[in-house]
Design a protein around this motif. Structure first.
Motif, PDB file in Angstrom:
ATOM      1  N   LEU A 193       0.821  -1.204   0.000  1.00  0.00           N
ATOM      2  CA  LEU A 193       0.000   0.000   0.000  1.00  0.00           C
ATOM      3  C   LEU A 193       0.862   1.263   0.000  1.00  0.00           C
ATOM      4  CD1 LEU A 193      -2.970  -0.757   2.441  1.00  0.00           C
ATOM      5  CD2 LEU A 193      -2.983  -0.767  -0.047  1.00  0.00           C
ATOM      6  N   SER A 194       1.927   1.264   0.805  1.00  0.00           N
ATOM      7  CA  SER A 194       2.804   2.438   0.857  1.00  0.00           C
ATOM      8  C   SER A 194       3.552   2.624  -0.460  1.00  0.00           C
ATOM      9  CB  SER A 194       3.792   2.317   2.016  1.00  0.00           C
ATOM     10  OG  SER A 194       4.581   1.149   1.899  1.00  0.00           O
ATOM     11  N   PHE A 206       1.092   4.024  -2.903  1.00  0.00           N
ATOM     12  CA  PHE A 206       0.838   5.422  -2.554  1.00  0.00           C
ATOM     13  C   PHE A 206       1.963   6.327  -3.067  1.00  0.00           C
ATOM     14  CE2 PHE A 206       1.464   8.869   0.636  1.00  0.00           C
ATOM     15  CZ  PHE A 206       0.322   9.603   0.332  1.00  0.00           C
ATOM     16  N   ALA A 248       1.663   6.534  -6.830  1.00  0.00           N
ATOM     17  CA  ALA A 248       0.555   7.393  -7.247  1.00  0.00           C
ATOM     18  C   ALA A 248       0.917   8.864  -7.098  1.00  0.00           C
ATOM     19  CB  ALA A 248      -0.700   7.071  -6.431  1.00  0.00           C
ATOM     20  N   MET A 249       1.463   9.236  -5.948  1.00  0.00           N
ATOM     21  CA  MET A 249       1.807  10.638  -5.711  1.00  0.00           C
ATOM     22  C   MET A 249       2.939  11.085  -6.628  1.00  0.00           C
ATOM     23  SD  MET A 249      -0.428  11.464  -3.546  1.00  0.00           S
ATOM     24  CE  MET A 249       0.150  13.125  -3.214  1.00  0.00           C
ATOM     25  N   CYS A 266      -6.100  10.158  -2.847  1.00  0.00           N
ATOM     26  CA  CYS A 266      -5.047   9.386  -2.176  1.00  0.00           C
ATOM     27  C   CYS A 266      -4.704   9.991  -0.819  1.00  0.00           C
ATOM     28  CB  CYS A 266      -3.789   9.345  -3.044  1.00  0.00           C
ATOM     29  SG  CYS A 266      -3.770   7.997  -4.235  1.00  0.00           S
ATOM     30  N   LEU A 267      -4.516  11.306  -0.784  1.00  0.00           N
ATOM     31  CA  LEU A 267      -4.131  11.973   0.453  1.00  0.00           C
ATOM     32  C   LEU A 267      -5.249  11.941   1.487  1.00  0.00           C
ATOM     33  CD1 LEU A 267      -2.257  15.052  -1.046  1.00  0.00           C
ATOM     34  CD2 LEU A 267      -1.236  13.186   0.270  1.00  0.00           C
ATOM     35  N   ILE A 278      -5.297   7.246   2.118  1.00  0.00           N
ATOM     36  CA  ILE A 278      -4.171   6.343   2.368  1.00  0.00           C
ATOM     37  C   ILE A 278      -3.312   6.719   3.573  1.00  0.00           C
ATOM     38  CG2 ILE A 278      -2.190   5.183   1.337  1.00  0.00           C
ATOM     39  CD1 ILE A 278      -4.959   4.480   0.169  1.00  0.00           C
ATOM     40  N   PRO A 279      -2.936   7.995   3.804  1.00  0.00           N
ATOM     41  CA  PRO A 279      -2.121   8.298   4.991  1.00  0.00           C
ATOM     42  C   PRO A 279      -2.776   7.834   6.297  1.00  0.00           C
ATOM     43  CG  PRO A 279      -2.087  10.148   3.485  1.00  0.00           C
ATOM     44  CD  PRO A 279      -3.109   9.196   2.950  1.00  0.00           C
ATOM     45  N   HIS A 288      -9.375   3.516  -4.048  1.00  0.00           N
ATOM     46  CA  HIS A 288      -8.873   4.881  -3.908  1.00  0.00           C
ATOM     47  C   HIS A 288      -7.379   4.984  -4.157  1.00  0.00           C
ATOM     48  CE1 HIS A 288     -12.654   4.989  -1.575  1.00  0.00           C
ATOM     49  NE2 HIS A 288     -12.720   6.240  -1.972  1.00  0.00           N
ATOM     50  N   LEU A 289      -6.741   3.869  -4.554  1.00  0.00           N
ATOM     51  CA  LEU A 289      -5.287   3.857  -4.691  1.00  0.00           C
ATOM     52  C   LEU A 289      -4.801   3.376  -6.058  1.00  0.00           C
ATOM     53  CD1 LEU A 289      -2.569   4.284  -3.297  1.00  0.00           C
ATOM     54  CD2 LEU A 289      -2.748   1.984  -2.364  1.00  0.00           C
ATOM     55  N   ALA A 340      -2.692   5.465  -9.137  1.00  0.00           N
ATOM     56  CA  ALA A 340      -1.327   5.022  -9.412  1.00  0.00           C
ATOM     57  C   ALA A 340      -1.118   4.712 -10.890  1.00  0.00           C
ATOM     58  CB  ALA A 340      -0.983   3.799  -8.562  1.00  0.00           C
TER      59      ALA A 340
END
Length: 314
Positions: free
Chosen positions: A34-35, A38, A41-42, A77-78, A81-82, A284-285, A289
């Protein structure tokens, strides 16, 4: 339940998010992919936005719409996911009342904003292929501004009642959300009130917004395909379709992921709760990405722009 006495009513100020209630031991292992997704994606969306901003040849309506899509992806994402990673790594399960409903609003409004952006991009491709001579006069920078305002205003206005209706419910003691995110139904089930209106409004608003977008996307591509089949020049059909390739892939992927989420929620009694939660998080991820990567690979102009950006930074 709504008729409980006032003595049993205990107002709450925060919720507790319990990710994967039946598989708590998996959370640390799941946090790694997941990280990575993330960060991908970012990083990919940020690179795409910077490339479009710095490369003058990409200052065109189609790429402005793509920038809007990237910004929507990054906010989604923000928003989700965080907090999920904070639960996995630091066991920070609490989320304030206001933050929970803000997250709910963003999730419910930005998803149809994305589908609406895809709809506008499909119209852009329809005009480019079916009315190429009129394209410069129809698809202008002013058109993109008006379309962006419409995308944000329509979906924010029509989805705002969802968190408002949920926030107006009475929560009398139970505050443990069996989910990684503040999904509307996961939260409203904790209330002491009847939330039928909440559930009906989400269903009607969601399918009205997403359904109308997908119908218009389908019509656009129907006209595009009909126009392409009439092209007689050698290679003209393939060239026209290639301009729609990356956009069509993103729409197909977006709709497939959405369909999986819907089907698993419909079959709630047959599908384990942890699988439903995982699909909601991945929804949502994964699209954020992959969206910029698909465009970066499929579009020569963006690929060249990224290459120039890398050469400048070296």
């Amino acid at each position: 339940m709504a008729s409980q006495s006032n003595s049993s009513f205990i107002p709450i100020s925060e919720f507790l998010l319990i990710c994967f209630p039946n598989f708590q031991s998996w959370q640390h292992w799941l946090s790694l992919p997941l990280s990575l997704l993330f960060l991908l994606a970012m990083g990919a969306n940020a690179t795409l936005l910077i490339t479009i901003q710095l490369e003058a040849s990409l200052h065109q309506p189609m790429y402005y719409l793509l920038s809007l899509l990237s910004m929507l992806d990054m906010v989604l994402c923000l928003t989700v996911i965080p907090k999920v990673l904070a639960i996995f790594w630091f066991d920070l399960r609490s989320i304030s009342f206001s933050t929970c409903f803000l997250q709910m609003f963003i999730m419910n409004s930005f998803l149809p904003m994305e589908s609406c952006t895809f709809m506008v991009m499909a119209y852009d491709r329809y005009v480019a292929i079916c009315h190429p001579l009129r394209y410069p006069s129809i698809i202008t920078d002013q058109f993109v501004v008006k379309a962006s305002v419409f995308i944000v205003a329509r979906n924010a206005f029509l989805t705002a009642p969802i968190p408002i209706l949920t926030a107006r419910l009475h929560y009398c003691g139970r505050n443990v959300i069996e989910n990684c995110i503040c999904a509307n139904l996961s939260v409203s089930r904790l209330s002491c009130d009847n939330f039928t209106l909440n559930r009906i409004y989400q269903f009607v608003a969601g399918w009205t917004l997403l359904g109308s977008d997908f119908i218009l996307i389908f019509l656009s591509y129907t006209y595009i395909l009909r126009a392409v089949l009439r092209f007689k020049a050698e290679g003209a059909a393939m060239k026209a379709l290639s301009t729609c390739g990356s956009h069509f892939i993103l729409i197909l992927f977006f709709s497939t992921i959405l369909l999986v989420v819907v089907m698993t929620n419909v079959a709630r009694k047959r599908v384990p709760m942890d699988i439903l939660i995982l699909f909601n998080v991945l929804h949502h991820l994964i699209p954020p990405a992959l969206n910029p990567i698909v465009y970066g690979v499929q579009t020569k102009e963006i690929k060249h722009g990224i290459q120039k950006l890398l050469q400048r930074s070296m």
